[in-house]
Write an enzyme that holds these catalytic residues in place. Structure first.
Site, PDB file in Angstrom:
ATOM      1  N   ASP A  33      41.270  33.185  73.767  1.00 19.86           N
ATOM      2  CA  ASP A  33      40.284  33.750  74.687  1.00 19.86           C
ATOM      3  C   ASP A  33      39.305  34.665  73.969  1.00 19.86           C
ATOM      4  O   ASP A  33      39.669  35.318  72.991  1.00 19.86           O
ATOM      5  CB  ASP A  33      40.977  34.596  75.766  1.00 19.86           C
ATOM      6  N   ASP A  34      38.105  34.743  74.509  1.00 28.03           N
ATOM      7  CA  ASP A  34      37.083  35.776  74.215  1.00 28.03           C
ATOM      8  C   ASP A  34      36.082  35.442  73.113  1.00 28.03           C
ATOM      9  O   ASP A  34      35.102  36.162  72.964  1.00 28.03           O
ATOM     10  CB  ASP A  34      37.692  37.159  73.884  1.00 28.03           C
ATOM     11  N   HIS A  84      35.047  31.420  80.418  1.00 26.75           N
ATOM     12  CA  HIS A  84      35.738  32.721  80.513  1.00 26.75           C
ATOM     13  C   HIS A  84      34.720  33.782  80.982  1.00 26.75           C
ATOM     14  O   HIS A  84      34.819  34.939  80.609  1.00 26.75           O
ATOM     15  CB  HIS A  84      36.314  33.065  79.147  1.00 26.75           C
ATOM     16  N   HIS A  88      32.572  38.465  80.334  1.00 29.81           N
ATOM     17  CA  HIS A  88      33.955  38.946  80.406  1.00 29.81           C
ATOM     18  C   HIS A  88      34.170  39.928  81.562  1.00 29.81           C
ATOM     19  O   HIS A  88      34.619  41.061  81.379  1.00 29.81           O
ATOM     20  CB  HIS A  88      34.385  39.581  79.079  1.00 29.81           C
ATOM     21  N   HIS A 172      44.072  35.704  71.383  1.00 28.48           N
ATOM     22  CA  HIS A 172      42.679  36.128  71.525  1.00 28.48           C
ATOM     23  C   HIS A 172      41.956  36.020  70.191  1.00 28.48           C
ATOM     24  O   HIS A 172      42.464  36.549  69.187  1.00 28.48           O
ATOM     25  CB  HIS A 172      42.604  37.576  72.015  1.00 28.48           C
TER      26      HIS A 172
HETATM   27 ZN   LIG Z   1      39.453  37.600  77.899  1.00 30.13          ZN
END
Ligand SMILES: [Zn+2]
Length: 202
Positions: A33-34, A84, A88, A172
């Site tokens: 993620d991210d 996503h 954020h 992440h």
């Molecule tokens: Zn995230």
């Protein structure tokens, strides 16, 4: 605190979300993620490539805009991508209209039918609307790589202790997670390859 392993009752509360895949096949679903960011994502891709592993990247739209080349590399190497949000956002703290707009903005950068809410936080109303167009992807194993209270070794243990057939595991590709990710990811790949697992994209 957050649960490293998602308790079953949580998954029963939200049956329309994807928590894991088939428990009968020796497959694992790594997710990141991210990103994408130049400091970490290319390194992740390199590790995955060494093990011929596929994974899923839940991208933040503004990072995709800044690092289109890395985003393209993710796709070219056969990985999956997911939305996503553009910036954020925390669903619990954001009005539904603003939240949905932000998801739509991300969608212009990340073409996908998979959505993962940042922080795992989504209101019922947001979820109800989003699930018309997306599979809402959660997880059953949270590595804890983002948590400064969790050492790299604990992060690895979290994954090794709780992963099972069909697990969706969260890492992440962000700066906060880098120290733990660096330690954990190669070991997870090695451990499960030796155990006969395949790493797949969602
Ligand atoms: Zn995230």
């Amino acid at each position: 605190m957050y649960p490293v392993r998602i308790p079953k009752w949580v998954t029963y509360l939200y049956p329309h979300r994807l928590w894991h895949k088939s428990r009968t096949e020796k497959k694992l679903y790594l997710s990141f993620d991210d990103g994408p960011i130049p400091e970490i994502t290319p390194w992740v891709l390199e590790q995955l490539d060494k093990y011929n592993a596929k994974a899923s990247f839940f991208c933040v739209g503004e990072n995709v805009e800044k690092h289109t080349d890395i985003y393209q590399q993710i796709l070219e190497e056969g990985h999956q991508v997911g939305n996503h949000t553009q910036n954020h956002l925390n669903g619990w703290k954001t009005p539904t209209a603003t939240y949905l707009e932000n998801v739509a903005k991300c969608q212009k950068n990340v073409e996908t039918q998979l959505f993962r809410p940042p922080y795992g936080k989504l209101s019922r109303k947001q979820a109800k609307i989003l699930k018309k167009n997306y599979t809402i992807v959660m997880w059953d194993v949270l590595s804890g790589d983002f948590d400064p209270q969790c050492s790299s070794k604990e992060c690895l243990q979290n994954v090794l202790r709780y992963s099972q057939n069909g697990s969706i595991i969260v890492f992440h590709d962000n700066i906060k997670a880098w120290k733990s990710l660096q330690y954990t990811l190669p070991r997870v790949l090695e451990h499960y390859r030796q155990a006969g697992y395949q790493f797949c994209a969602l």
